[in-house]
Design a protein around this motif. Sequence first.
Motif, PDB file in Angstrom:
ATOM      1  N   ALA A 100       0.821  -1.209   0.000  1.00 11.83           N
ATOM      2  CA  ALA A 100       0.000   0.000   0.000  1.00 11.83           C
ATOM      3  C   ALA A 100       0.855   1.259   0.000  1.00 11.83           C
ATOM      4  O   ALA A 100       2.021   1.227   0.371  1.00 11.83           O
ATOM      5  CB  ALA A 100      -0.878  -0.024   1.241  1.00 11.83           C
ATOM      6  N   GLU A 104     -11.002  -1.032   5.212  1.00 11.38           N
ATOM      7  CA  GLU A 104     -10.869  -2.214   6.080  1.00 11.38           C
ATOM      8  C   GLU A 104     -10.010  -1.850   7.271  1.00 11.38           C
ATOM      9  O   GLU A 104      -9.088  -1.039   7.134  1.00 11.38           O
ATOM     10  CB  GLU A 104     -10.169  -3.351   5.321  1.00 11.38           C
ATOM     11  CG  GLU A 104     -10.998  -3.963   4.232  1.00 11.38           C
ATOM     12  CD  GLU A 104     -10.204  -4.984   3.384  1.00 11.38           C
ATOM     13  OE1 GLU A 104     -10.806  -5.624   2.522  1.00 11.38           O
ATOM     14  OE2 GLU A 104      -8.984  -5.118   3.613  1.00 11.38           O
ATOM     15  N   LYS A 129      -7.002  -2.028   9.639  1.00 10.25           N
ATOM     16  CA  LYS A 129      -5.620  -2.426   9.361  1.00 10.25           C
ATOM     17  C   LYS A 129      -5.064  -3.083  10.624  1.00 10.25           C
ATOM     18  O   LYS A 129      -4.769  -2.396  11.610  1.00 10.25           O
ATOM     19  CB  LYS A 129      -4.804  -1.190   8.962  1.00 10.25           C
ATOM     20  CG  LYS A 129      -3.377  -1.510   8.610  1.00 10.25           C
ATOM     21  CD  LYS A 129      -2.664  -0.261   8.118  1.00 10.25           C
ATOM     22  CE  LYS A 129      -1.274  -0.548   7.633  1.00 10.25           C
ATOM     23  NZ  LYS A 129      -0.472  -1.387   8.477  1.00 10.25           N
ATOM     24  N   ARG A 162       5.399 -11.876   4.610  1.00  9.53           N
ATOM     25  CA  ARG A 162       5.415 -10.761   3.670  1.00  9.53           C
ATOM     26  C   ARG A 162       6.604 -10.860   2.726  1.00  9.53           C
ATOM     27  O   ARG A 162       6.574 -10.408   1.594  1.00  9.53           O
ATOM     28  CB  ARG A 162       5.507  -9.465   4.474  1.00  9.53           C
ATOM     29  CG  ARG A 162       5.576  -8.219   3.655  1.00  9.53           C
ATOM     30  CD  ARG A 162       6.085  -7.088   4.487  1.00  9.53           C
ATOM     31  NE  ARG A 162       6.121  -5.859   3.719  1.00  9.53           N
ATOM     32  CZ  ARG A 162       7.026  -5.556   2.803  1.00  9.53           C
ATOM     33  NH1 ARG A 162       7.994  -6.414   2.504  1.00  9.53           N
ATOM     34  NH2 ARG A 162       6.980  -4.418   2.158  1.00  9.53           N
ATOM     35  N   PHE A 174      -8.267 -10.809   4.380  1.00  5.93           N
ATOM     36  CA  PHE A 174      -8.745  -9.656   3.632  1.00  5.93           C
ATOM     37  C   PHE A 174      -8.747  -9.865   2.116  1.00  5.93           C
ATOM     38  O   PHE A 174      -9.202  -9.020   1.377  1.00  5.93           O
ATOM     39  CB  PHE A 174      -7.988  -8.375   4.006  1.00  5.93           C
ATOM     40  CG  PHE A 174      -6.481  -8.470   3.942  1.00  5.93           C
ATOM     41  CD1 PHE A 174      -5.822  -8.385   2.730  1.00  5.93           C
ATOM     42  CD2 PHE A 174      -5.735  -8.632   5.098  1.00  5.93           C
ATOM     43  CE1 PHE A 174      -4.437  -8.464   2.669  1.00  5.93           C
ATOM     44  CE2 PHE A 174      -4.351  -8.702   5.047  1.00  5.93           C
ATOM     45  CZ  PHE A 174      -3.691  -8.626   3.828  1.00  5.93           C
ATOM     46  N   GLU A 226      -4.208  -0.500  13.671  1.00  2.00           N
ATOM     47  CA  GLU A 226      -3.289   0.602  13.362  1.00  2.00           C
ATOM     48  C   GLU A 226      -3.957   1.713  12.592  1.00  2.00           C
ATOM     49  O   GLU A 226      -3.359   2.742  12.342  1.00  2.00           O
ATOM     50  CB  GLU A 226      -2.205   0.060  12.428  1.00  2.00           C
ATOM     51  CG  GLU A 226      -0.979  -0.456  13.083  1.00  2.00           C
ATOM     52  CD  GLU A 226       0.058  -0.688  12.005  1.00  2.00           C
ATOM     53  OE1 GLU A 226       1.133  -0.078  12.091  1.00  2.00           O
ATOM     54  OE2 GLU A 226      -0.199  -1.474  11.061  1.00  2.00           O
ATOM     55  N   ARG A 250       3.620  -1.761  -5.027  1.00  2.00           N
ATOM     56  CA  ARG A 250       3.122  -0.800  -4.040  1.00  2.00           C
ATOM     57  C   ARG A 250       2.135   0.059  -4.804  1.00  2.00           C
ATOM     58  O   ARG A 250       2.512   0.933  -5.549  1.00  2.00           O
ATOM     59  CB  ARG A 250       4.287   0.032  -3.491  1.00  2.00           C
ATOM     60  CG  ARG A 250       3.881   0.929  -2.358  1.00  2.00           C
ATOM     61  CD  ARG A 250       5.074   1.579  -1.717  1.00  2.00           C
ATOM     62  NE  ARG A 250       5.984   0.601  -1.120  1.00  2.00           N
ATOM     63  CZ  ARG A 250       5.763  -0.024   0.025  1.00  2.00           C
ATOM     64  NH1 ARG A 250       4.690   0.245   0.724  1.00  2.00           N
ATOM     65  NH2 ARG A 250       6.637  -0.895   0.488  1.00  2.00           N
ATOM     66  N   TRP A 280      -4.388   0.840  -3.085  1.00  2.00           N
ATOM     67  CA  TRP A 280      -4.475   0.488  -1.661  1.00  2.00           C
ATOM     68  C   TRP A 280      -3.800   1.639  -0.906  1.00  2.00           C
ATOM     69  O   TRP A 280      -2.590   1.848  -1.062  1.00  2.00           O
ATOM     70  CB  TRP A 280      -3.671  -0.769  -1.351  1.00  2.00           C
ATOM     71  CG  TRP A 280      -4.352  -2.074  -1.620  1.00  2.00           C
ATOM     72  CD1 TRP A 280      -5.428  -2.302  -2.420  1.00  2.00           C
ATOM     73  CD2 TRP A 280      -3.975  -3.347  -1.069  1.00  2.00           C
ATOM     74  NE1 TRP A 280      -5.739  -3.646  -2.414  1.00  2.00           N
ATOM     75  CE2 TRP A 280      -4.866  -4.307  -1.589  1.00  2.00           C
ATOM     76  CE3 TRP A 280      -2.976  -3.780  -0.187  1.00  2.00           C
ATOM     77  CZ2 TRP A 280      -4.788  -5.657  -1.262  1.00  2.00           C
ATOM     78  CZ3 TRP A 280      -2.889  -5.117   0.129  1.00  2.00           C
ATOM     79  CH2 TRP A 280      -3.799  -6.050  -0.395  1.00  2.00           C
ATOM     80  N   LYS A 307      -2.952   3.361   2.842  1.00  3.11           N
ATOM     81  CA  LYS A 307      -3.031   3.132   4.290  1.00  3.11           C
ATOM     82  C   LYS A 307      -3.232   4.449   5.006  1.00  3.11           C
ATOM     83  O   LYS A 307      -2.636   5.462   4.644  1.00  3.11           O
ATOM     84  CB  LYS A 307      -1.824   2.360   4.814  1.00  3.11           C
ATOM     85  CG  LYS A 307      -0.476   2.822   4.369  1.00  3.11           C
ATOM     86  CD  LYS A 307       0.609   1.823   4.781  1.00  3.11           C
ATOM     87  CE  LYS A 307       1.937   2.217   4.196  1.00  3.11           C
ATOM     88  NZ  LYS A 307       2.997   1.237   4.360  1.00  3.11           N
ATOM     89  N   LYS A 358      -3.090   5.693   8.711  1.00  6.81           N
ATOM     90  CA  LYS A 358      -2.726   5.248  10.063  1.00  6.81           C
ATOM     91  C   LYS A 358      -3.272   6.187  11.120  1.00  6.81           C
ATOM     92  O   LYS A 358      -3.549   7.357  10.834  1.00  6.81           O
ATOM     93  CB  LYS A 358      -1.216   5.117  10.170  1.00  6.81           C
ATOM     94  CG  LYS A 358      -0.688   3.941   9.364  1.00  6.81           C
ATOM     95  CD  LYS A 358       0.719   3.551   9.762  1.00  6.81           C
ATOM     96  CE  LYS A 358       1.172   2.338   8.961  1.00  6.81           C
ATOM     97  NZ  LYS A 358       2.568   1.999   9.166  1.00  6.81           N
ATOM     98  N   ASP A 379       3.861   8.152   7.859  1.00  6.14           N
ATOM     99  CA  ASP A 379       4.205   6.744   8.000  1.00  6.14           C
ATOM    100  C   ASP A 379       5.594   6.613   8.616  1.00  6.14           C
ATOM    101  O   ASP A 379       6.399   7.536   8.537  1.00  6.14           O
ATOM    102  CB  ASP A 379       4.209   6.076   6.619  1.00  6.14           C
ATOM    103  CG  ASP A 379       3.988   4.574   6.727  1.00  6.14           C
ATOM    104  OD1 ASP A 379       3.768   4.079   7.846  1.00  6.14           O
ATOM    105  OD2 ASP A 379       4.038   3.909   5.678  1.00  6.14           O
ATOM    106  N   ASP A 437      11.209   1.883   7.346  1.00  4.32           N
ATOM    107  CA  ASP A 437      11.895   0.651   7.742  1.00  4.32           C
ATOM    108  C   ASP A 437      13.311   0.710   7.182  1.00  4.32           C
ATOM    109  O   ASP A 437      13.492   0.659   5.967  1.00  4.32           O
ATOM    110  CB  ASP A 437      11.140  -0.560   7.204  1.00  4.32           C
ATOM    111  CG  ASP A 437       9.736  -0.622   7.790  1.00  4.32           C
ATOM    112  OD1 ASP A 437       9.623  -0.438   9.004  1.00  4.32           O
ATOM    113  OD2 ASP A 437       8.771  -0.826   7.034  1.00  4.32           O
ATOM    114  N   ARG A 481      12.113  -4.958  12.660  1.00  6.87           N
ATOM    115  CA  ARG A 481      11.180  -5.571  11.713  1.00  6.87           C
ATOM    116  C   ARG A 481      11.781  -6.885  11.217  1.00  6.87           C
ATOM    117  O   ARG A 481      12.443  -6.923  10.185  1.00  6.87           O
ATOM    118  CB  ARG A 481      10.942  -4.628  10.519  1.00  6.87           C
ATOM    119  CG  ARG A 481      10.121  -3.395  10.805  1.00  6.87           C
ATOM    120  CD  ARG A 481       8.665  -3.684  11.035  1.00  6.87           C
ATOM    121  NE  ARG A 481       8.044  -4.520  10.023  1.00  6.87           N
ATOM    122  CZ  ARG A 481       7.147  -4.091   9.148  1.00  6.87           C
ATOM    123  NH1 ARG A 481       6.751  -2.855   9.156  1.00  6.87           N
ATOM    124  NH2 ARG A 481       6.620  -4.922   8.275  1.00  6.87           N
TER     125      ARG A 481
END
Length: 637
Positions: A268, A289, A291, A312, A383, A443, A461, A465, A467, A469, A478, A481, A602
């Motif tokens: 996303a 939806e 998250k 993932r 999902f 989240e 990506r 979609w 996100k 948050k 966001d 990472d 992560r």
Amino acid sequence: DPSNESYHPLKNAYWAAKAVTPYLALARTFQVIEETKGRLKMIDTLSNFFCSVMLVSPSDLVPSVYLSINQLAPAYEGLELGVAETTLMKAICKATGRNLAHIKSQTHLTGDLGIVAEQSRVSQRMMFQPAPLNIRGVFNKLREIAKISGQTKMTLVYDVFVACRSSEARFFIRSLIGKLRIGIAEQSLLTALATALVKKNHINDCKPSKIVDVYKDEIAETTLLLKTAYSQCPNYDIIIPAILKYDIKELQERCPMHPGMPLRPMLAQPTKGVHEVFERFGSMHITCEWKYDGERAQIHCNEQGEISIFSRNSENNTAKYPDLIARSKGFLKGPVQSYIIDSEIVAWDVERKQILPFQVLSTRKRKNVDIEEIKVQVCVYIFDLLYINGKTLVTSPLAERRKLLLEHFQEVEGEWKFATALDTNDMDEVQQFLEESVKGNCEGLMVKTLDEEATYEIAKRSRNWLKLKKDYLSNVGDSLDLVVIGGYKGKGRRTGTYGGFLLACYDTENEEYQSICKIGTGFTDEDLRIHSEFLGKHVIPSAKSYFRYDSSLEPDHWFEPAQVWEVKCADLSLSPIHRAAIGIVDTERGISLRFPRFIRIRDDKSCENATDAHQVANMYQSQDQVKNNQKTCTQMD
Ligand code: ATP
């Protein structure tokens, strides 16, 4: 020498008469790649070698490719080498007559047992020379070594090692350690393979050294087709025979997705608020939806009823969740032969019947989990449905996929649930739903298109979609990472551990790690102890050729890329020192994070899956002050 300008893939393949590719040809290729600086040159050299193999000994292409990325099988099968250094040292001593203390001290000095092995081998006199090694033979031996344990392992290593000539010893030993050190990652490998294919197709109508220039569009198209096929069928045992046999345009059809083989997941894009969501989607039909904050899981069931669970990162997580496997029949409504579902596994409080935070899930054991010993219960929030009864659904719109999901599966309290969803185009309702998701320990939301532009985009990506948050109000929207590439020794209370670290994003195009910030905030003393212990095992003598940084940032210790950290920051700014996304927003300056703060490790992301340079650039550009500034500039222009 396949790096030579005038290399001819057929005429220079000196093994043509025997049609069995010598291991030495590959070792020499690795050797020149190791000495090469630029990525394009590395790819070109590897493609020359692959092209020779395609023309002379095509059945050796599969092992050649696996050996080039140091794998023995598709990554998702998890067959790993990683032989202990002491076992290798003993085999080297036995084969060369050197003593262990000498090998150890040399390794300590050079930081590379491969080089020590090669030097010990070169200076050794042989009574008689064993038969030369070939690629297939070495590959099969490596597979054997990976599967056995104990003394036999060392005997097999010894058998191959005594037959090694010149740089073969270096790369054989490095393969066994699990680190080839030539810097060829998956994307470069696929590009090299595609380039080799185009070279092979035009060898008779163009001078080999000119093919890359003359046919650059064809190379780009072939690379794209190959990468697309690989993201739905990540298995060279299937892909390579297909590229040799069929037209590249047929590849996707010839290598279809199949339960048991992980797909690269759809990802996303971040947003910073409900307004941005509506700016993007306008009046398109959308769904929101919850998250969930857990671990992504692609759950596969093949025609034999075997279940596999992939992370993932396409790692095989099946052994981590025997409890899910045991109850996997419970959520089928009726007979189903095969399926692939996309979902999030979350930790579940059985008594209170509620979702637990991600930190609880991360305490679950990863390997060889015994169902009797499981302490953290989990619930799966489904999902998406990507495949059902032999039919792929990725090209169907989400509304259709969801309909089939509800037709074939059912919820089971505390075990299998459908992601809580609301189909609405009302901004206030979305805002309210976001608040509810946060109260439900989520989240935030995932907002997705339902009918138009609503296919499942493998490995992408996607803008379809978004996100949203819960802490979207912060300027950045966001977290990032990032990969830890260096450590600075701590002072005062932090003496004895690292007190700060150098972080990098990953540039997928150039396959390099670009420094983005120094970080020293967000760590407890315990965190620092754990990080120092872990990273201490990954110290390297100097920076890798694929690190981009300014010399003023030189840390006390460099680390090989080994761990990804989630980091939040106040904002992103242009930096004269850091190199993240250099050349994208500004030709000379990179981007850096202001006030970075460590959030968590992560484990579910590999270093190559860290935040990408383009994502960093997008995050930088979507900040309000940057956007406003750009608007002002345009008006003034
Ligand atoms: P990336 O965007 O790189 O995957 P990330 O792993 O940090 O970064 P997130 O920002 O957390 O990803 O957002 C996407 C992830 O959210 C998915 O990979 C999935 O694990 C999780 N997720 C939870 N609920 C849903 C949902 N309803 N639909 C899709 N993904 C969901």
